[in-house]
Write an enzyme that holds these catalytic residues in place. Structure first.
Site, PDB file in Angstrom:
ATOM      1  N   LYS A 269      -9.596   3.721  -4.731  1.00 31.89           N
ATOM      2  CA  LYS A 269      -8.777   4.925  -4.591  1.00 31.89           C
ATOM      3  C   LYS A 269      -8.175   5.404  -5.911  1.00 31.89           C
ATOM      4  O   LYS A 269      -8.023   6.610  -6.123  1.00 31.89           O
ATOM      5  CB  LYS A 269      -7.684   4.695  -3.551  1.00 31.89           C
ATOM      6  CG  LYS A 269      -8.239   4.545  -2.138  1.00 31.89           C
ATOM      7  CD  LYS A 269      -7.137   4.332  -1.123  1.00 31.89           C
ATOM      8  CE  LYS A 269      -7.736   4.136   0.267  1.00 31.89           C
ATOM      9  NZ  LYS A 269      -6.698   3.962   1.295  1.00 31.89           N
TER      10      LYS A 269
ATOM     11  N   MET B 133      -2.309  -1.935   7.810  1.00 29.28           N
ATOM     12  CA  MET B 133      -3.266  -0.871   7.504  1.00 29.28           C
ATOM     13  C   MET B 133      -4.715  -1.297   7.732  1.00 29.28           C
ATOM     14  O   MET B 133      -5.588  -0.452   7.906  1.00 29.28           O
ATOM     15  CB  MET B 133      -3.089  -0.391   6.060  1.00 29.28           C
ATOM     16  CG  MET B 133      -1.841   0.433   5.838  1.00 29.28           C
ATOM     17  SD  MET B 133      -1.894   1.195   4.203  1.00 29.28           S
ATOM     18  CE  MET B 133      -0.233   1.864   4.101  1.00 29.28           C
TER      19      MET B 133
END
Length: 277
Positions: A69, A217
């Site tokens: 990311k 998550m």
């Protein structure tokens, strides 16, 4: 004449666990869009080359997951405001002028999933474990919900402190050493990928109480290792990142196609698919 089908993908390493192709295929069917979406493994140090090749081969857009990311953030030619603040990108789109725009839809996906579960964020004491791109991407959306406090902790304390300093003007945020945390929180969010390896972060189980909501998550069949640990230590509720995944995917789909798919039905299908494996 053969019509070319628009190509999308998700890049990660590992990527075998990804449900993004399943989700976006259902989104496409639901919205009557013609596209193909695949999962692509990129070498740990080779994301930029893989992304360049994908877009050079007429790829329209891609999602980006761990550990790329922050690489995607640097790769993009342009950034949305939320991506710039997040310092991480989970969605890339090729624009008509050939430039690549980076967005971050993780925070929106997380907050919407928590609210869908009736988790009260306003006035809550929130703990975020981890200080990487996944954590940074959700801090501002969480602070926008007006918690009483948001604490960041991380194995390397300096990274947690850097994040707290970065967002201090946006709300009540502090950083704490993992070894010093001995109090319970209302909402505990594990932003690390430890559960993918069946591991736990090095933090005390005192963070959980009978009023706590645990949110990992990561996701999998049944409880993740983090959520199992949370339930064993009294957490009232434990949710995995599947709803966040669907929520952020819906935001990505909207960016790419200009249509917002319905997330609830897809989440039910995805859970059914996951538990059936």
């Amino acid at each position: 004449m053969t019509l070319q089908i628009d190509r999308y993908a998700v890049f990660g390493n590992p990527i075998g666990h990804s449900k993004s192709p399943f989700i976006h295929t259902l989104f496409a069917r639901q919205t009557n869009q013609s596209l193909v979406y695949t999962a692509e493994t990129a070498p740990v140090d080779g994301f930029v080359e893989a992304a360049k090749a994908f877009f050079a081969d007429d790829g329209k857009g891609c999602n980006v997951t761990v550990p790329f990311k922050e690489d995607a953030y640097r790769f993009a030619n342009r950034l949305t405001e939320r991506a710039e603040l997040a310092g991480a990108v989970n969605t890339l789109k090729k624009l008509d002028d050939g430039e690549i725009i980076g967005d971050n839809t993780d925070g929106e996906g997380l907050v919407q999933d928590l609210l869908q579960h009736q988790v009260v964020l306003e006035g809550a004491r929130i703990l975020v474990i981890g200080a990487g791109g996944a954590a940074r991407g959700v801090i501002k959306p969480l602070l926008d919900q007006k918690p009483s406090s948001l604490t960041i902790t991380n194995r390397t304390f300096s990274k947690a402190q850097q994040l707290a300093d970065l967002f201090v003007s946006h709300g009540p945020i502090v950083a704490k050493e993992m070894t010093t945390i001995e109090e319970a929180y209302d909402v505990i969010i594990n932003s690390t990928s430890a559960s993918l390896n069946g591991e736990l972060p090095a933090v005390s189980s005192a963070i959980f109480s009978t009023n706590s909501t645990s949110y990992d998550m990561m996701y999998g069949k049944g409880l993740t290792s983090f959520n199992q640990w949370a339930k064993e230590h009294g957490a009232a509720h434990a949710y995995d990142g599947l709803g966040m995944l669907v929520g952020q995917a819906a935001e990505s789909f909207m960016l790419w196609r200009g249509l917002r798919p319905g997330a609830k039905q897809i989440l039910r299908e995805l859970r059914k698919n996951l538990e059936g494996q």
